[in-house]
Design an enzyme around this catalytic site. Structure first.
Site, short mmCIF file in Angstrom:
data_model
loop_
_atom_site.label_atom_id
_atom_site.label_comp_id
_atom_site.label_asym_id
_atom_site.label_seq_id
_atom_site.Cartn_x
_atom_site.Cartn_y
_atom_site.Cartn_z
N ILE A 44 1.22 -1.25 -0.03
CA ILE A 44 0.07 -0.30 -0.23
C ILE A 44 0.97 1.32 -0.01
CG2 ILE A 44 -1.38 1.04 1.15
CD1 ILE A 44 -2.44 -1.14 2.95
N ASN B 124 9.59 -6.47 4.18
CA ASN B 124 8.54 -7.70 4.03
C ASN B 124 8.73 -6.63 2.44
OD1 ASN B 124 6.69 -9.93 3.13
ND2 ASN B 124 4.96 -8.37 3.63
N LYS C 269 1.98 -7.87 8.85
CA LYS C 269 0.74 -7.65 8.65
C LYS C 269 -0.32 -8.56 8.77
CE LYS C 269 1.02 -7.27 3.93
NZ LYS C 269 0.29 -7.18 2.53
N SER D 282 -7.37 -0.61 9.75
CA SER D 282 -7.25 -2.26 9.84
C SER D 282 -9.18 -2.30 9.92
CB SER D 282 -6.64 -3.42 10.01
OG SER D 282 -7.14 -4.50 9.68
N TYR E 267 -2.22 -9.64 15.67
CA TYR E 267 -2.35 -8.68 14.44
C TYR E 267 -3.26 -7.88 14.43
CZ TYR E 267 -3.34 -5.53 10.33
OH TYR E 267 -3.32 -4.79 9.26
N LYS F 276 -3.11 -3.16 16.00
CA LYS F 276 -3.60 -1.72 15.61
C LYS F 276 -5.29 -1.20 16.78
CE LYS F 276 -2.55 -2.76 11.63
NZ LYS F 276 -0.83 -1.85 11.17
N PHE G 278 -10.29 -1.47 4.72
CA PHE G 278 -10.92 -3.09 4.52
C PHE G 278 -10.50 -3.98 3.64
CE2 PHE G 278 -14.62 -2.35 7.01
CZ PHE G 278 -15.13 -1.59 7.17
P1 NAD Z 1 4.26 -4.54 3.84
O1 NAD Z 1 4.33 -5.60 4.23
O2 NAD Z 1 3.78 -4.53 1.71
O3 NAD Z 1 4.55 -2.89 3.80
C1 NAD Z 1 4.50 -3.41 5.20
C2 NAD Z 1 5.91 -3.06 4.62
O4 NAD Z 1 6.51 -2.26 6.28
C3 NAD Z 1 6.60 -3.55 4.37
O5 NAD Z 1 7.96 -2.34 3.38
C4 NAD Z 1 7.99 -3.49 5.23
O6 NAD Z 1 8.94 -3.79 5.30
C5 NAD Z 1 7.82 -2.33 6.61
N1 NAD Z 1 8.34 -2.03 7.51
C6 NAD Z 1 7.68 -3.34 9.20
N2 NAD Z 1 8.58 -3.27 10.25
C7 NAD Z 1 8.82 -2.17 9.66
C8 NAD Z 1 9.86 -1.79 11.19
N3 NAD Z 1 10.25 -2.23 11.68
N4 NAD Z 1 10.68 -0.65 9.91
C9 NAD Z 1 10.90 0.07 8.74
N5 NAD Z 1 10.18 -0.71 7.84
C10 NAD Z 1 9.28 -2.02 9.02
O7 NAD Z 1 2.22 -4.01 4.12
P2 NAD Z 1 1.16 -3.20 3.46
O8 NAD Z 1 -0.42 -4.40 3.00
O9 NAD Z 1 0.98 -2.45 2.29
O10 NAD Z 1 0.36 -3.33 4.39
C11 NAD Z 1 0.89 -1.84 5.30
C12 NAD Z 1 0.06 -1.12 6.21
O11 NAD Z 1 -1.93 -1.50 6.11
C13 NAD Z 1 0.52 -2.21 7.96
O12 NAD Z 1 0.28 -1.84 8.24
C14 NAD Z 1 -0.47 -2.74 7.30
O13 NAD Z 1 -1.09 -3.52 9.01
C15 NAD Z 1 -1.89 -2.66 7.26
N6 NAD Z 1 -3.01 -3.27 6.55
C16 NAD Z 1 -2.26 -3.91 5.65
C17 NAD Z 1 -3.56 -4.64 4.99
C18 NAD Z 1 -3.83 -5.05 4.05
O14 NAD Z 1 -4.40 -6.19 3.30
N7 NAD Z 1 -2.87 -5.12 3.16
C19 NAD Z 1 -5.58 -4.23 6.02
C20 NAD Z 1 -5.52 -3.82 6.94
C21 NAD Z 1 -3.90 -2.88 7.35
C1 UD1 Z 2 -7.80 -11.13 6.10
C2 UD1 Z 2 -7.31 -10.86 7.41
C3 UD1 Z 2 -7.77 -9.36 8.62
C4 UD1 Z 2 -7.40 -8.31 7.97
C5 UD1 Z 2 -7.41 -9.12 6.24
C6 UD1 Z 2 -7.12 -7.65 5.25
C7 UD1 Z 2 -7.36 -13.02 8.73
C8 UD1 Z 2 -8.49 -14.24 9.84
N1 UD1 Z 2 -7.76 -11.72 8.43
O1 UD1 Z 2 -9.09 -11.38 6.61
O2 UD1 Z 2 -7.29 -9.19 10.09
O3 UD1 Z 2 -7.61 -7.25 8.25
O4 UD1 Z 2 -6.95 -9.60 5.27
O5 UD1 Z 2 -5.95 -8.09 5.37
O6 UD1 Z 2 -6.46 -13.54 8.28
N2 UD1 Z 2 -10.46 -16.99 1.56
C9 UD1 Z 2 -10.45 -18.20 0.54
N3 UD1 Z 2 -9.35 -19.04 0.22
C10 UD1 Z 2 -8.11 -18.67 0.35
C11 UD1 Z 2 -8.24 -17.42 1.25
C12 UD1 Z 2 -9.38 -16.07 1.63
O7 UD1 Z 2 -12.01 -18.86 0.93
O8 UD1 Z 2 -6.97 -19.03 -0.03
C13 UD1 Z 2 -11.35 -16.30 1.93
C14 UD1 Z 2 -11.91 -15.81 3.52
O9 UD1 Z 2 -12.59 -17.34 4.07
C15 UD1 Z 2 -12.49 -14.81 3.43
C16 UD1 Z 2 -12.59 -13.63 2.06
O10 UD1 Z 2 -11.43 -15.04 1.22
O11 UD1 Z 2 -14.02 -15.27 3.56
C17 UD1 Z 2 -10.64 -13.34 2.03
O12 UD1 Z 2 -10.21 -13.47 2.83
P1 UD1 Z 2 -8.80 -12.64 3.12
O13 UD1 Z 2 -8.28 -12.91 2.02
O14 UD1 Z 2 -7.80 -13.52 3.82
O15 UD1 Z 2 -8.81 -11.60 3.91
P2 UD1 Z 2 -10.30 -11.29 5.23
O16 UD1 Z 2 -10.51 -12.60 5.87
O17 UD1 Z 2 -10.96 -10.37 5.81
#
Ligand code: NAD
Ligand code: UD1
Length: 340
Positions: free
Chosen positions: A13, A36, A85, A125, A149, A153, A178
């Site tokens: 992101i 990561n 994450k 999140s 995790y 948050k 989301f």
């Molecule tokens: P990502 O893992 O791709 O990005 C996170 C970045 O943080 C990585 O580049 C990693 O190298 C860096 N990082 C981790 N720990 C660090 C540290 N101690 N010092 C410096 N860098 C560090 O994840 P993302 O999907 O881009 O998510 C970004 C943020 O959004 C995270 O906080 C995650 O929890 C939150 N979030 C993500 C999702 C999702 O589904 N991707 C959903 C809800 C919230």
């Molecule tokens: C996951 C995280 C949640 C996080 C969110 C966004 C878990 C338990 N929760 O949720 O904390 O905020 O991602 O990053 O991991 N699914 C399948 N097959 C798969 C993978 C997923 O059927 O191989 C289904 C899941 O059961 C769910 C939907 O797809 O119904 C979405 O799953 P996923 O992408 O992992 O997101 P969340 O479950 O919302």
């Protein structure tokens, strides 16, 4: 010109947000420890925007190194993405998650305050809504979480509330994402295949490129229209643009505040909806098998995004079809992520 420090800016992101910041003429300084993510992202950002972000390979736990970055630049605001994450992994190594996410944030807040930087956009999140609330989720709902995790948050949101009450110079947006999916339409940046991810779209794209034989659908007996889990998928570019709107709000307000905003579309899609839409967008067949429910999953999760629309002027532009098309475009051009 404003300078934004982006922690975790080479991540999924974060990288998309850096592109939108550069497109809107912000100066961008990234700190990331690359635990990561991959530094190739930085070249891709240049290819897309013709501009570069300044990068420091710094761990947030390294206070001295972080302080040096803040000393070098006049930072106007921070967007804080850096954190671990993976929900499943967080149940195996919870203390590492607490140390990295909580201590990293505490050090960041301290260094920011020491340098007089008080505008912060934080990556929260939908995981903070736990399993006791029913969708559509609204920002005032009580917070809880089902994983270490998610608890990081909830706790960081509480740290930030307390910091704001103690010092009114803080101005904070808590963005509750989301389900971010998709990739930049150029196909140059996306979610790195080598990064840890257990999300649905990562598994679908792995099936599409033949790295997996079939998709396991976790649960076919939920009380939803087709029995599979329902989620609010949001295009990562829409999400990135939400951060710009949040920064604009922080910069424009005279009375400082802390506010949470749901960043979702408000539309729920089932696992089968996503499979069918992806098949159409990619022209590939995604074989799947219905398996038992995944532990910790809930039936449905989707946002009420009205507060972000009213107060940030933010609305999503991209459909589930575009999310699938862009995820597929990224995956097919970069089957091994940034190592391709
Ligand atoms: P990502 O893992 O791709 O990005 C996170 C970045 O943080 C990585 O580049 C990693 O190298 C860096 N990082 C981790 N720990 C660090 C540290 N101690 N010092 C410096 N860098 C560090 O994840 P993302 O999907 O881009 O998510 C970004 C943020 O959004 C995270 O906080 C995650 O929890 C939150 N979030 C993500 C999702 C999702 O589904 N991707 C959903 C809800 C919230
Ligand atoms: C996951 C995280 C949640 C996080 C969110 C966004 C878990 C338990 N929760 O949720 O904390 O905020 O991602 O990053 O991991 N699914 C399948 N097959 C798969 C993978 C997923 O059927 O191989 C289904 C899941 O059961 C769910 C939907 O797809 O119904 C979405 O799953 P996923 O992408 O992992 O997101 P969340 O479950 O919302």
């Amino acid at each position: 010109m404003k300078t934004i420090l982006v922690t975790g800016g080479t991540g999924f992101i974060g990288s998309h947000t850096c592109v939108e910041l550069l497109n809107q003429s912000y100066d961008v300084v990234i700190v990331d420890n690359l635990c990561n993510s991959h530094s190739e992202v930085l070249n891709r950002i240049v290819s897309i925007t013709d501009k570069s972000a300044t990068f420091y390979e710094v761990d947030l736990l390294d206070r001295v190194a972080l302080n040096t970055v803040f000393t070098k630049y006049q930072i106007d605001a921070v967007i804080h993405f850096a954190g671990l994450k993976a929900v499943g992994e967080s149940t195996h190594i919870p203390l590492s998650y607490y140390h990295n996410n909580l201590t990293g944030t505490l050090i960041l807040l301290d260094v920011m305050a020491n340098h007089g930087v008080f505008d912060l956009v934080f990556s929260s999140s939908a995981a903070v809504y736990g399993d006791d609330n029913s969708a559509p989720y609204q920002e005032h709902f009580p917070l809880s979480s089902t994983s270490p995790y998610g608890r990081t948050k909830v706790m960081i949101e509480q740290f930030l509330q307390d910091a704001f009450v103690s010092d009114p110079r803080w101005s904070i947006a808590l963005l509750r994402y989301f389900n971010p999916v998709g990739a930049h339409p150029s196909g140059l940046i996306g979610e790195d295949a080598n990064a840890i991810s257990t999300n649905l779209m990562s598994f679908i794209t792995q099936v599409a490129v033949g790295q997996r034989k079939f998709l396991s659908v976790f649960g076919g007996d939920y009380p939803t229209a087709d029995g599979t889990g329902v989620r609010d998928y949001i295009h990562v570019v829409d999400l990135a643009l939400g951060h710009i709107k949040a920064l604009e709000k922080l910069a424009s307000q005279t009375v400082k505040s802390i506010d949470a905003y749901n960043l979702g579309t408000g539309q729920g899609s089932s696992v089968l909806d996503v499979i069918q839409t992806f098949e159409k967008a990619s022209n590939r067949v995604i074989p799947y098998e219905i398996m038992p429910r995944r532990s910790g999953d809930i039936a449905e999760s989707y946002a009420n995004p009205q507060k972000a629309a009213n107060e940030l002027g933010w609305k999503v532009q991209f459909s589930l079809e575009t999310m699938c098309r862009d995820a597929w475009n990224w995956q097919s051009k970069n089957p091994n992520g940034y190592h391709s």
